[in-house]
Design a protein around this motif. Structure first.
Motif, PDB file in Angstrom:
ATOM      1  N   ARG A 158     -10.688  64.177  29.511  1.00  0.00           N
ATOM      2  CA  ARG A 158     -10.496  63.224  30.611  1.00  0.00           C
ATOM      3  C   ARG A 158     -11.110  61.887  30.207  1.00  0.00           C
ATOM      4  N   ASN A 159     -10.412  61.198  29.347  1.00  0.00           N
ATOM      5  CA  ASN A 159     -10.823  59.888  28.862  1.00  0.00           C
ATOM      6  C   ASN A 159      -9.559  59.115  28.500  1.00  0.00           C
ATOM      7  N   ALA A 160      -9.721  57.884  28.067  1.00  0.00           N
ATOM      8  CA  ALA A 160      -8.558  57.041  27.788  1.00  0.00           C
ATOM      9  C   ALA A 160      -7.667  57.623  26.703  1.00  0.00           C
ATOM     10  N   GLN A 161      -8.268  58.334  25.765  1.00  0.00           N
ATOM     11  CA  GLN A 161      -7.482  58.911  24.668  1.00  0.00           C
ATOM     12  C   GLN A 161      -6.939  60.301  25.007  1.00  0.00           C
ATOM     13  N   ARG A 162      -7.498  60.926  26.045  1.00  0.00           N
ATOM     14  CA  ARG A 162      -7.141  62.280  26.482  1.00  0.00           C
ATOM     15  C   ARG A 162      -7.281  63.276  25.325  1.00  0.00           C
ATOM     16  N   SER A 163      -8.420  63.205  24.646  1.00  0.00           N
ATOM     17  CA  SER A 163      -8.621  64.061  23.481  1.00  0.00           C
ATOM     18  C   SER A 163     -10.105  64.229  23.186  1.00  0.00           C
ATOM     19  N   ILE A 164     -10.429  65.255  22.400  1.00  0.00           N
ATOM     20  CA  ILE A 164     -11.806  65.447  21.933  1.00  0.00           C
ATOM     21  C   ILE A 164     -12.100  64.452  20.826  1.00  0.00           C
ATOM     22  N   ARG A 165     -11.262  64.469  19.799  1.00  0.00           N
ATOM     23  CA  ARG A 165     -11.351  63.492  18.727  1.00  0.00           C
ATOM     24  C   ARG A 165     -10.407  62.341  19.035  1.00  0.00           C
ATOM     25  N   LEU A 166     -10.840  61.137  18.783  1.00  0.00           N
ATOM     26  CA  LEU A 166     -10.006  59.986  19.117  1.00  0.00           C
ATOM     27  C   LEU A 166      -8.652  60.032  18.422  1.00  0.00           C
ATOM     28  N   ASP A 167      -8.648  60.475  17.170  1.00  0.00           N
ATOM     29  CA  ASP A 167      -7.410  60.360  16.400  1.00  0.00           C
ATOM     30  C   ASP A 167      -6.417  61.499  16.633  1.00  0.00           C
TER      31      ASP A 167
ATOM     32  N   MET B 162      -2.680  52.659  16.658  1.00  0.00           N
ATOM     33  CA  MET B 162      -2.177  53.353  17.843  1.00  0.00           C
ATOM     34  C   MET B 162      -3.246  53.431  18.930  1.00  0.00           C
ATOM     35  N   LEU B 163      -4.474  53.754  18.513  1.00  0.00           N
ATOM     36  CA  LEU B 163      -5.565  53.871  19.468  1.00  0.00           C
ATOM     37  C   LEU B 163      -5.886  52.527  20.119  1.00  0.00           C
ATOM     38  N   ALA B 164      -5.777  51.477  19.365  1.00  0.00           N
ATOM     39  CA  ALA B 164      -6.084  50.145  19.904  1.00  0.00           C
ATOM     40  C   ALA B 164      -5.098  49.725  20.988  1.00  0.00           C
ATOM     41  N   LEU B 165      -3.891  50.287  20.960  1.00  0.00           N
ATOM     42  CA  LEU B 165      -2.877  49.928  21.944  1.00  0.00           C
ATOM     43  C   LEU B 165      -3.107  50.584  23.300  1.00  0.00           C
ATOM     44  N   LEU B 166      -3.779  51.721  23.319  1.00  0.00           N
ATOM     45  CA  LEU B 166      -3.882  52.490  24.555  1.00  0.00           C
ATOM     46  C   LEU B 166      -4.479  51.709  25.728  1.00  0.00           C
ATOM     47  N   PRO B 167      -5.635  51.055  25.582  1.00  0.00           N
ATOM     48  CA  PRO B 167      -6.188  50.339  26.742  1.00  0.00           C
ATOM     49  C   PRO B 167      -5.346  49.154  27.205  1.00  0.00           C
ATOM     50  N   THR B 168      -4.482  48.650  26.366  1.00  0.00           N
ATOM     51  CA  THR B 168      -3.652  47.502  26.761  1.00  0.00           C
ATOM     52  C   THR B 168      -2.522  47.910  27.701  1.00  0.00           C
ATOM     53  N   LEU B 169      -2.301  49.217  27.867  1.00  0.00           N
ATOM     54  CA  LEU B 169      -1.181  49.702  28.687  1.00  0.00           C
ATOM     55  C   LEU B 169      -1.600  50.129  30.084  1.00  0.00           C
ATOM     56  N   ASP B 170      -2.891  50.117  30.371  1.00  0.00           N
ATOM     57  CA  ASP B 170      -3.376  50.695  31.617  1.00  0.00           C
ATOM     58  C   ASP B 170      -2.653  50.190  32.862  1.00  0.00           C
TER      59      ASP B 170
ATOM     60  N   ASP C 114      -1.336  56.889  35.976  1.00  0.00           N
ATOM     61  CA  ASP C 114      -2.666  57.511  36.032  1.00  0.00           C
ATOM     62  C   ASP C 114      -3.384  57.241  34.711  1.00  0.00           C
ATOM     63  N   PRO C 115      -3.764  55.979  34.482  1.00  0.00           N
ATOM     64  CA  PRO C 115      -4.336  55.618  33.174  1.00  0.00           C
ATOM     65  C   PRO C 115      -5.666  56.297  32.878  1.00  0.00           C
ATOM     66  N   ALA C 116      -6.462  56.598  33.881  1.00  0.00           N
ATOM     67  CA  ALA C 116      -7.779  57.210  33.662  1.00  0.00           C
ATOM     68  C   ALA C 116      -7.720  58.735  33.694  1.00  0.00           C
ATOM     69  N   SER C 117      -6.525  59.287  33.798  1.00  0.00           N
ATOM     70  CA  SER C 117      -6.347  60.747  33.826  1.00  0.00           C
ATOM     71  C   SER C 117      -7.212  61.388  34.905  1.00  0.00           C
ATOM     72  N   LEU C 118      -7.118  60.885  36.115  1.00  0.00           N
ATOM     73  CA  LEU C 118      -7.914  61.410  37.217  1.00  0.00           C
ATOM     74  C   LEU C 118      -7.349  62.712  37.765  1.00  0.00           C
ATOM     75  N   ARG C 119      -6.071  62.928  37.590  1.00  0.00           N
ATOM     76  CA  ARG C 119      -5.477  64.170  38.075  1.00  0.00           C
ATOM     77  C   ARG C 119      -5.820  65.319  37.134  1.00  0.00           C
ATOM     78  N   ASP C 120      -5.850  66.507  37.689  1.00  0.00           N
ATOM     79  CA  ASP C 120      -6.324  67.671  36.948  1.00  0.00           C
ATOM     80  C   ASP C 120      -5.234  68.223  36.040  1.00  0.00           C
ATOM     81  N   GLN C 121      -4.993  67.550  34.935  1.00  0.00           N
ATOM     82  CA  GLN C 121      -3.978  67.978  33.971  1.00  0.00           C
ATOM     83  C   GLN C 121      -4.549  68.163  32.577  1.00  0.00           C
ATOM     84  N   GLN C 122      -5.835  68.079  32.470  1.00  0.00           N
ATOM     85  CA  GLN C 122      -6.477  68.211  31.177  1.00  0.00           C
ATOM     86  C   GLN C 122      -7.889  68.740  31.383  1.00  0.00           C
TER      87      GLN C 122
END
Length: 212
Positions: free
Chosen positions: A120-129, A94-102, A107-115
């Motif tokens: 504020r990273n590609a996974q939008r999480s503290i832990r990747l999983d 699942m994680l490997a698919l995320l960058p292929t969808l950008d 808003d692939p880089a989560s630049l808007r203030d919603q997190q």
């Protein structure tokens, strides 16, 4: 002649006096009982007014969650501030698919203030999983549904990699809660403030930066 002897000489008077005394005692007892009931009726709402309701306590409270039972690829929902919060344990695939969808995301880089900043990273999480997202569409507030990869649902289109579909107006989100281009939802799903208390225990609603 003593008073007792006088009353004994007139039985009718003695009976009337006894009945009067009994009636007087009954009135005293009734009055006391009525007064007590009245005080109780006033006291209960008064005391209750100081006790916050369950909804009031839940509206701002943080929620502690145990994710030790969350299997890879699994998702659970908890309530925080009256909102559904999804917790998903993403697999390496699942994680490997995320960058292929950008290129297909608004808003692939989560630049808007919603997190919070730590998400504020590609996974939008503290832990990747482990992903946290508020399960409310940012269009009109409907609740999206999870749609697995390869679904034949025409609303998600071909080559669907998995994610979420809003049944109300067709907005779609990937496995990081990022909205696809040209959809009614204007922004990604919200990521709530959260922190880990232990490897499998976390707190939703607070973090070490003071967010709440």
């Amino acid at each position: 002649m003593t008073p007792t002897a006088a009353l004994s000489a007139f039985p009718a008077i003695a009976g009337a006096a006894h009945e009067h005394d009994a009636e007087r005692r009954r009135m005293i007892v009734l009055t006391a009982a009525t007064a007590s009931a009245g005080l109780a009726a006033v006291a209960v709402p008064f005391v209750s007014s100081f006790a916050p309701s369950e909804r009031a306590r839940a509206s701002g409270a943080s929620v502690e969650v145990d994710i030790s039972d969350l299997a890879p690829g699994g998702i659970k929902t908890v309530e925080w501030r009256g909102k559904p919060v999804w917790i998903m344990r993403r697999t390496p695939e699942m994680l490997a698919l995320l960058p292929t969808l950008d290129a297909r995301l608004a808003d692939p880089a989560s630049l808007r203030d919603q997190q919070p900043g730590y998400a504020r990273n590609a996974q939008r999480s503290i832990r990747l999983d482990v992903f946290f997202g508020v399960g409310i569409c940012t269009h009109l507030g409907c609740t999206p549904s999870q749609v697995p990869a390869g679904s034949a649902n025409p609303s998600v289109g071909e080559d669907w990699k998995g994610g979420f579909l809003c049944p109300c107006h067709g907005s779609t989100f990937d496995l990081a809660g990022r909205v696809f281009l040209n959809k009614p939802a204007p922004t990604n799903l919200e990521v709530p403030p959260h922190k880990y208390l232990a490897e499998s225990r976390l707190l939703i609603g607070e973090d070490d930066l003071g967010a709440a």
